[in-house]
Design an enzyme around this catalytic site. Structure first.
Site, PDB file in Angstrom:
ATOM      1  N   HIS A 122       0.819  -1.226   0.000  1.00 50.31           N
ATOM      2  CA  HIS A 122       0.000   0.000   0.000  1.00 50.31           C
ATOM      3  C   HIS A 122       0.850   1.271   0.000  1.00 50.31           C
ATOM      4  O   HIS A 122       0.298   2.368  -0.111  1.00 50.31           O
ATOM      5  CB  HIS A 122      -0.931   0.020   1.210  1.00 50.31           C
ATOM      6  CG  HIS A 122      -1.968  -1.053   1.198  1.00 50.31           C
ATOM      7  ND1 HIS A 122      -2.782  -1.284   0.108  1.00 50.31           N
ATOM      8  CD2 HIS A 122      -2.325  -1.971   2.135  1.00 50.31           C
ATOM      9  CE1 HIS A 122      -3.598  -2.301   0.382  1.00 50.31           C
ATOM     10  NE2 HIS A 122      -3.332  -2.735   1.599  1.00 50.31           N
ATOM     11  N   ASP A 124      -2.871 -10.715  -2.210  1.00 51.22           N
ATOM     12  CA  ASP A 124      -3.430 -10.164  -0.983  1.00 51.22           C
ATOM     13  C   ASP A 124      -4.907  -9.815  -1.218  1.00 51.22           C
ATOM     14  O   ASP A 124      -5.306  -9.486  -2.331  1.00 51.22           O
ATOM     15  CB  ASP A 124      -2.654  -8.908  -0.599  1.00 51.22           C
ATOM     16  CG  ASP A 124      -2.959  -8.396   0.795  1.00 51.22           C
ATOM     17  OD1 ASP A 124      -2.163  -8.661   1.710  1.00 51.22           O
ATOM     18  OD2 ASP A 124      -3.998  -7.725   0.973  1.00 51.22           O
ATOM     19  N   HIS A 128      -6.450  -7.250  -0.294  1.00 50.60           N
ATOM     20  CA  HIS A 128      -6.575  -5.825  -0.576  1.00 50.60           C
ATOM     21  C   HIS A 128      -5.737  -5.482  -1.810  1.00 50.60           C
ATOM     22  O   HIS A 128      -4.635  -5.998  -1.972  1.00 50.60           O
ATOM     23  CB  HIS A 128      -6.095  -4.987   0.614  1.00 50.60           C
ATOM     24  CG  HIS A 128      -6.806  -5.280   1.891  1.00 50.60           C
ATOM     25  ND1 HIS A 128      -6.334  -6.204   2.806  1.00 50.60           N
ATOM     26  CD2 HIS A 128      -7.964  -4.795   2.391  1.00 50.60           C
ATOM     27  CE1 HIS A 128      -7.178  -6.256   3.828  1.00 50.60           C
ATOM     28  NE2 HIS A 128      -8.173  -5.421   3.599  1.00 50.60           N
ATOM     29  N   ASP A 137      -4.616 -12.662   3.880  1.00 49.59           N
ATOM     30  CA  ASP A 137      -5.794 -12.153   4.586  1.00 49.59           C
ATOM     31  C   ASP A 137      -7.090 -12.464   3.857  1.00 49.59           C
ATOM     32  O   ASP A 137      -8.174 -12.102   4.337  1.00 49.59           O
ATOM     33  CB  ASP A 137      -5.675 -10.658   4.865  1.00 49.59           C
ATOM     34  CG  ASP A 137      -5.036  -9.883   3.721  1.00 49.59           C
ATOM     35  OD1 ASP A 137      -4.740 -10.490   2.666  1.00 49.59           O
ATOM     36  OD2 ASP A 137      -4.819  -8.677   3.880  1.00 49.59           O
TER      37      ASP A 137
END
Length: 308
Positions: free
Chosen positions: A126, A163, A165, A244
């Protein structure tokens, strides 16, 4: 020539307060499960070095590097965004996490290790060129990728991000670099709340609905990722390995299980065998419930090092 396992005690010194999901125990849980499984017996351990300003500047502006250093507190916490804080050890941990990707790149490109897994934190995908956020400070895989391209002279590098996200930071840094192909799956309507519209032609972004499950994830890889990867013919592959999306992780609702991470790793290994001399660097990203995180990493690493 053993696969590389790269970590450092400094990565466990960074913490963002009691009950924060991105916690130091993540490193220990993964290491312990790899040890119990016997996989560490087949890997060569390395300490992650500190990334240099020159290495970081291939993915970030020097202003960002200097501003983060200046924000590092001597006591307590410094808030970066609503979910991200620095403690007095964070900056050094972030340098180790980025340095791990650089060392992994060197080892794999030189042929000193066939593949490498970096058990490091803070995560990185990120972190954008000019900013930190989303638990991330420096974009570890982007630093490693630019090191492979600019220092080792590779011409085509792929980034695989599974991931849950979207790796907005990686996309921000790499979307205009034709030497890179980024393939990403993620759960839609989660942080960072965008990614469905790729920023560049070298981005293969596949949003998945909540509760999509392993079948939809595998279909996305088969239909969207694999043809693009084979057409691109990467000389090396980096993985933003976030776990995740597991059905036991309350950070998301995608519904993946260990077998899905094992399966996608095998697909990546096959692409690497066809085009990249088997060269892969995998860097830990998300995964916040310790037991499914550790089990998923074991499933991933088992295939990565050929112990499946």
């Amino acid at each position: 020539m053993l696969p590389a396992y790269i970590s450092h005690p400094d990565c466990s010194q960074h913490e963002m307060g009691a009950h924060h999901p991105e916690c130091p125990d993540r490193i220990a849980a993964i290491r312990d499960q790899l040890l119990i499984s016997g996989l560490l017996d087949y890997m060569h351990p390395y300490d992650a070095p500190l990334a240099t300003a020159e290495q970081l500047a291939r993915a970030h502006s020097l202003l960002h590097v200097r501003e983060l250093a200046a924000k590092s507190p001597t006591t307590g916490y410094e808030q970066i965004d609503p979910d991200t804080w620095m403690n007095p050890h964070t900056y050094r941990a972030a340098l180790r996490a980025a340095g791990a990707a650089v060392l992994a790149t060197d080892l794999v490109v030189r042929g000193d290790a066939p593949v490498a897994f970096c058990n490091v934190r803070p995560p990185g995908h990120h972190a954008e060129r000019e900013s930190a956020g989303g638990f991330c400070f420096f974009n570890n895989v982007a630093v490693g990728i630019r090191h492979a391209l600019d220092v080792h002279g590779l011409q085509r590098v792929a980034l695989i991000d599974f991931d849950v996200h979207h790796g907005n930071g990686s996309e921000d840094i790499l979307h205009d670099d034709a030497r890179v192909l980024m393939c990403s799956t993620f759960e839609e309507n989660l942080y960072p709340f965008f990614g469905s519209e790729p920023k560049g032609p070298n981005m293969v972004n596949v949003p998945l609905p909540a509760r999509a499950g392993g079948a939809a994830f595998r279909e996305a890889v088969d239909i969207c990722w694999l043809p693009a990867l084979d057409a691109f013919q990467p000389e090396m592959i980096f993985i933003s390995a976030g776990f995740d999306g597991h059905r036991e992780d309350d950070m998301s609702h995608l519904g993946l299980v260990e077998a899905d991470y094992e399966w996608v790793t095998r697909q990546i290994m096959q692409v690497a065998a066809r085009h990249a001399k088997g060269r892969i660097v995998s860097c830990l990203e998300g995964g916040y419930v310790l037991s499914p995180l550790a089990r998923s990493v074991v499933a991933h690493v088992k295939v990565l090092i050929g112990a499946d």
